[in-house]
Write a protein that holds these residues in place. Structure first.
Motif, short mmCIF file in Angstrom:
data_model
loop_
_atom_site.label_atom_id
_atom_site.label_comp_id
_atom_site.label_asym_id
_atom_site.label_seq_id
_atom_site.Cartn_x
_atom_site.Cartn_y
_atom_site.Cartn_z
N THR A 89 16.38 -26.24 -43.60
CA THR A 89 16.02 -25.13 -44.49
C THR A 89 14.75 -24.45 -43.98
N ARG A 108 14.83 -20.51 -42.90
CA ARG A 108 14.04 -19.51 -43.64
C ARG A 108 13.16 -18.69 -42.71
N SER A 115 17.05 -23.96 -51.07
CA SER A 115 16.52 -22.63 -50.77
C SER A 115 15.62 -22.13 -51.90
N ALA A 172 13.69 -20.10 -49.34
CA ALA A 172 14.47 -19.66 -48.19
C ALA A 172 15.35 -18.49 -48.63
N SER A 192 18.34 -15.92 -52.67
CA SER A 192 18.27 -17.28 -52.14
C SER A 192 19.50 -17.58 -51.28
#
Length: 411
Positions: free
Chosen positions: A115, A119, A264, A269, A280
């Motif tokens: 993640t 991101r 997220s 993210a 998200s």
């Protein structure tokens, strides 16, 4: 591979603490050696099996469009604190500090790391969907490591993580991974079943487990003979007709999840959607216990002589056992010629040229679970035949030398 150039280390007895038959046989066959509690060295013969499993997984994952990467095994605590799992994951997590007293963990799973990567890399709906996977060692500090690699503290896992702009896209990839996992376990020659499952500490919405069916399995599977319904016991207790449901035992070797925005949201993210607004990322997660598959395959099929591996994951497909290899020129020539010919035709062959007694070579071939055994002696060559035995069969039979390759393909 010639056995004299390889390393084969088998034992007559298993250690007294080996409870499961797979643990006993993996130690006796020299696939693994214990280093410490829940820690095993993969010896050359065992590593060959592991690599064959990895290759099947890679082939099918690549076919699905997933992209391989490799993330660090050691992970900084702040990522887990961000996702609020640093404390939740519990004592299973091996926590360590570096020389500057900064906290880290030996990764038990990689949702936080992937993640964090995504991101910073994916910021537009135009870059989605993406599915990344890796095959890597994980560590979970089991309170009571046992059953060999079935419940080890360090284990090899294939984990993949998909990222999406909407739930429909996630469901499409989830369905694709469901089909991919079915293809993987079929190609491995396993008798398995996919069941509805609980998400546990990973979190998310929907999930399925993949179980190798074996009487020694710890998990109870509930299924309906008249439908496609199958679930682990936690899910099945809510089934409206839980009373022509039937049960069987399974060993979990795979698990797929629809995570949604659990990670997220926690780790911010986001991506820019089609309307130009931040949203998200929606995630899926898909795991396979690579090292555990070997134990599960053994639990599913073995006999009093040893392992019976499916051909696709056996350390070698064929073993040639020449009787009098160092004493008979005709046997040596026939064995060498057959070895070269089968290699040229794509077979994975072990030629046992170690000058051991026939009984020792036969016993080791059976213990190791090599699917096809070819015995060459002056007696068999008198009639232009080899003795052939399939590992799953009780009896050997005579095969004409020229017909051997076709017989291996058909048996």
């Amino acid at each position: 591979m010639k056995a004299s150039k390889f390393y084969i280390s088998t034992f007559k007895e298993a250690p007294s603490d080996a409870e499961l038959i797979s643990h006993q046989l993996m130690i006796r066959a020299g696939l693994i050696k214990r280093l410490g509690s829940g820690l095993y060295t993969w010896m050359p013969m065992g590593l060959r099996v592991l690599k064959k499993i990895e290759n099947i997984i890679r082939d099918e994952m690549n076919k699905s469009g997933a992209v391989e990467l490799l993330m660090p095994a050691i992970q900084p605590a702040e990522l887990w604190q961000e996702s609020e799992r640093w404390d939740i994951f519990g004592p299973q997590m091996l926590k360590i500090n570096d020389r500057h007293n900064r906290p880290f963990c030996f990764g038990p799973t990689h949702e936080e790391v992937i993640t964090d990567i995504v991101r910073n890399e994916l910021n537009s709906y135009k870059q989605l969907p993406k599915n990344f996977y890796q095959i890597q060692m994980k560590f979970r500090d089991e309170i009571r490591p046992r059953f060999g690699v079935m419940r080890a503290r360090e284990f090899l896992m294939k984990d993949s993580y998909s990222f999406h702009a909407d739930m429909d896209c996630l469901r499409n990839t989830y369905d694709l991974m469901f089909k991919t996992y079915n293809a993987i376990f079929k190609k491995m020659g396993l008798n398995f079943r996919a069941v509805q499952a609980d998400n546990g500490t990973i979190g998310g919405d929907g999930s399925h487990e993949f179980h190798v069916l074996a009487e020694s399995g710890e998990d109870e599977i509930i299924y309906d003979e008249n439908s496609d319904f199958a679930a682990n016991i936690e899910i099945a207790k809510d089934h409206p007709n839980k009373e022509n449901l039937k049960t069987c035992k399974g060993i979990e070797v795979g698990h797929i999840f629809q995570l949604g925005t659990k990670y997220s949201d926690a780790m911010k993210a986001n991506f820019i959607d089609e309307s130009g607004k931040p949203s998200s990322l929606i995630m899926g997660c898909y795991g396979i216990g690579v090292s555990r598959i070997i134990a599960a395959a053994i639990e599913q099929k073995y006999d009093d002589k040893g392992i019976i591996f499916p051909q696709s994951i056996a350390p070698f497909e064929v073993i040639i056992i020449p009787i009098g290899y160092d004493k008979s020129p005709s046997v040596k020539k026939a064995a060498d010629d057959s070895y070269s010919s089968l290699l040229d035709q794509g077979f994975d062959v072990l030629l046992d040229d170690r000058k051991l007694r026939p009984g020792v070579m036969f016993n080791e071939a059976e213990l190791l679970g090599i699917p096809h055994r070819i015995t060459i002696s002056e007696k068999t060559l008198e009639n232009n035949h080899y003795e052939y035995k399939n590992r799953s069969s009780l009896e050997a039979k005579m095969i004409e030398c020229e017909k051997l390759p076709n017989h291996l393909l058909s048996d």
